[in-house]
Design an enzyme around this catalytic site. Sequence first.
Site, PDB file in Angstrom:
ATOM      1  N   GLY A 262       6.185   1.041  -3.256  1.00 42.62           N
ATOM      2  CA  GLY A 262       6.914   1.687  -4.330  1.00 42.62           C
ATOM      3  C   GLY A 262       6.456   1.281  -5.709  1.00 42.62           C
ATOM      4  O   GLY A 262       6.400   2.104  -6.618  1.00 42.62           O
TER       5      GLY A 262
ATOM      6  N   LYS B 233      -2.446  -7.883  -4.564  1.00 43.01           N
ATOM      7  CA  LYS B 233      -1.345  -6.963  -4.853  1.00 43.01           C
ATOM      8  C   LYS B 233      -1.284  -6.750  -6.355  1.00 43.01           C
ATOM      9  O   LYS B 233      -1.173  -7.702  -7.127  1.00 43.01           O
ATOM     10  CB  LYS B 233      -0.037  -7.551  -4.334  1.00 43.01           C
ATOM     11  CG  LYS B 233       1.140  -6.589  -4.364  1.00 43.01           C
ATOM     12  CD  LYS B 233       2.332  -7.212  -3.627  1.00 43.01           C
ATOM     13  CE  LYS B 233       3.482  -6.229  -3.500  1.00 43.01           C
ATOM     14  NZ  LYS B 233       4.591  -6.796  -2.715  1.00 43.01           N
TER      15      LYS B 233
ATOM     16  N   ASP C 236      15.016 -10.181   4.284  1.00 47.22           N
ATOM     17  CA  ASP C 236      14.396  -8.958   4.797  1.00 47.22           C
ATOM     18  C   ASP C 236      13.563  -9.249   6.044  1.00 47.22           C
ATOM     19  O   ASP C 236      12.425  -8.800   6.171  1.00 47.22           O
ATOM     20  CB  ASP C 236      13.537  -8.298   3.727  1.00 47.22           C
ATOM     21  CG  ASP C 236      13.235  -6.831   4.040  1.00 47.22           C
ATOM     22  OD1 ASP C 236      13.995  -6.246   4.848  1.00 47.22           O
ATOM     23  OD2 ASP C 236      12.275  -6.282   3.505  1.00 47.22           O
TER      24      ASP C 236
END
Length: 816
Positions: free
Chosen positions: A512, A531, A625
């Site tokens: 995202g 990243k 998560d």
Amino acid sequence: MASSDHDRVRMLFHEAVELQEEEQQRFLQQQCGDDQELLSSLQRLLVHHRPDIPLLEVEEARDQSQTASGTQALNSSLPPKFTPSGTKKFGDTMAEDLSGAGLGVLERQSQILSRTSRDRFTVVLLAMVLLCLLFSIAAWVYSGVKQSVRSSLQQTMQALLDEQKLAMRTWLSAEQRLAETWARSPEVAAAVVSLNTTAEQQTDLKTALQNAPAANMLQDALSRTAGTSGRYQFAVWNREGTLLADTCPEHADLLGNGTTEFGASLLSRVFHNQTVLWLPSRSGFISGASELSRPTHQYGFALITPVLDDSQKAIAALLVTSPEQRAQLEQLLEKARPGATGDTYAFGQDGYLITESRFSDQLKTVGLIDETPKGSSSPAVRVADPGGNLAEGYLPDRDRNVWPLTFAASSAVTGQSGSNFQGYRDYRGVPVVGVWTWLPEYRFGIATEVDYNAAFKPLRPLTQAFSIILGILLLAAIVGLGIGMASLKARRRATIDRIGPYTLRSLLGEGGFAHVYLASHALLKRPTAVKVLKPAQMNSRNLVRFEREVQLASSLTHPNTIGIYDYGSTADGRFYYAMEFIKGLSLAELIEINGPQCPERVVWILSQICRSLREAHNKGLIHRDIKPQNIMLCRRGGEPDTVKVLDFGLARNLDSGATNRVTETQLLIGTPLYIAPERIVDPTCMDPRSDIYSLGILGYFLLTGREPFEASDSMDALAQTMNRTARRPSEQSPSRLPDALDRLIRDCHSRTITERPESVEIVLQRLTEVQFEEPWSASRAAAWWMKHRINVSSAMERVAAVRSDRDTAPLPQPKL
């Protein structure tokens, strides 16, 4: 606070949250008056639900046209959870330090690709879409016509076969009744009794039976009974299996012999008053010590029926056969041969033809059968696949006795009826289509086949046209793909090819708010995952989250936790961090390619996850998560099945309180079915046992190959998590689970937080107490990877170490 006061707080909060800040203050002073406790409660609640802060943390680009009423509706569904705040927000300084010039550089970088390049890429994309559409239409038309031809052909051939099956049964029933009528003749019975008496009284049995007057009496009686119906041959066995008479001159030396094992089995059915069909086969001799001058397998068959005495007891077995019977059988099958290349034939349990092939001349040419004198029968052919088209010169490299039965024969001899219009080889090796059936009461099958090329000859013009269209489309696609790849490479070179000391090699994934690249360090040359924050996501919230993810993950050093190498920003304002490049499988991919895992391996995996979480929890970090996509299996230091826990982008620090702007509002982020119930009620809940809940759901998934609940959407998943109790994994697992492991998984994903293990240390201890006869080990893991290396090769090329930022979706807060 009393229940009435609590309800009043909720009511006033719902009214105040819709007002602007100045109007809120006036409204609160008016409604609360001197009640400072009520005023303080409302102010603390509104801190977490300010209209200018969105309820949901959205990683994808948001629709800026969202109305205030929509946000208020979501806010109004939140439960009244209060968290103290007021300290300076972590990361605000970093966000404020972003100069206008730096953001301008990022905006300019996102527009590097020229308008000409964009237009060219758009044209190529539209051309590819059009080509795919044309190809899909052509393929659809071709497939429809081919299916129509196949369906029509199948109906026609099936009707022929059904008609032939009915005619065959009718004819065989009539032949059976005729043979039974002859066997029940009093003259036949008297002759059989006389022969049996001779067999009981003589020592030189063969000579006595050859010279016995009763043998001539039997032949005369059968000839009179059969009349002019044909040149029949007969043979008779008594209940002891002794051959008493045989009209075939070649069998004179067999008189007085007993039966073979096959013969005894066959005659036992006759002596139970059944009429049976005898077919030639490799082991199909009835009398023992048989030595025949002719080939073993001959076309044809015989009927064996019982001879009864006055009390209707079978005293002998009578075999009846004649060339006329074989000719009638051939005539029946010839009527069902479709077209010039079609054949209908019958075959026995051992796969040998019991009727003569339509292609006898062709079989002689290719050497499957030998030339025979005129008027004599040819040896039967085995319905076996030679492996190639013998008519086109194919030379088999194996002996014909080991050829496998054809598709039709192998299906029929197992008692099945069926069809195949995709194409298979017949006993000549010629591609054919066909239908077949098995007659269990007679123990032989019937097949109708047509050459494949002849069957689909009407499709030949359409196939040629489709091939031409396909060639044109493929050529156009290759050209378009070449242009598109060149455009993409130009775009990639123009945007990003180097960041900091890292050279970017290829794009591994996109989430995202960040891209992930495969890169190598300028000096170390080791593969690295880098990243990079997207320019469009350069805002204070995402910058804080990006930096926090690096800081939290880099503080962890356990071997089962993803390693962070570097962090920084380039001169043109691109923020990035570098981490381990993990080449392996996520647990989601593991289940996808291999299904539920054995309990031993699940304990092995969960133990490593616990060791990673133990370090994080001891440092005050909660992952928040844990899910299959965030756990990788890889090889490290020569050790297979090494676990790597990924993505600490959603982690929280127990000591940070509410000082982090990213989490100061009640944001519910995670994967629905893995979120603990207490986090749904209060997204700011900071309890390590929330990770233990997710760990329990993960264990359930590994053992059963599925989540405990099947939800239609995110809200359904949250509702089921809150209101349903998951079943034990032992109720869904295909493997037998140790009770200790079953209880542990159940305890971990308990809805009640106090019923879960207090820490991952306790979970790890209980995992070590699970006993197995053969625990999972590095050697078993290595064997598994070797066995499944082909299935996982493509998945191993994907890097899942950082994919979770695209897998995680922000979830709405449900009404509780």
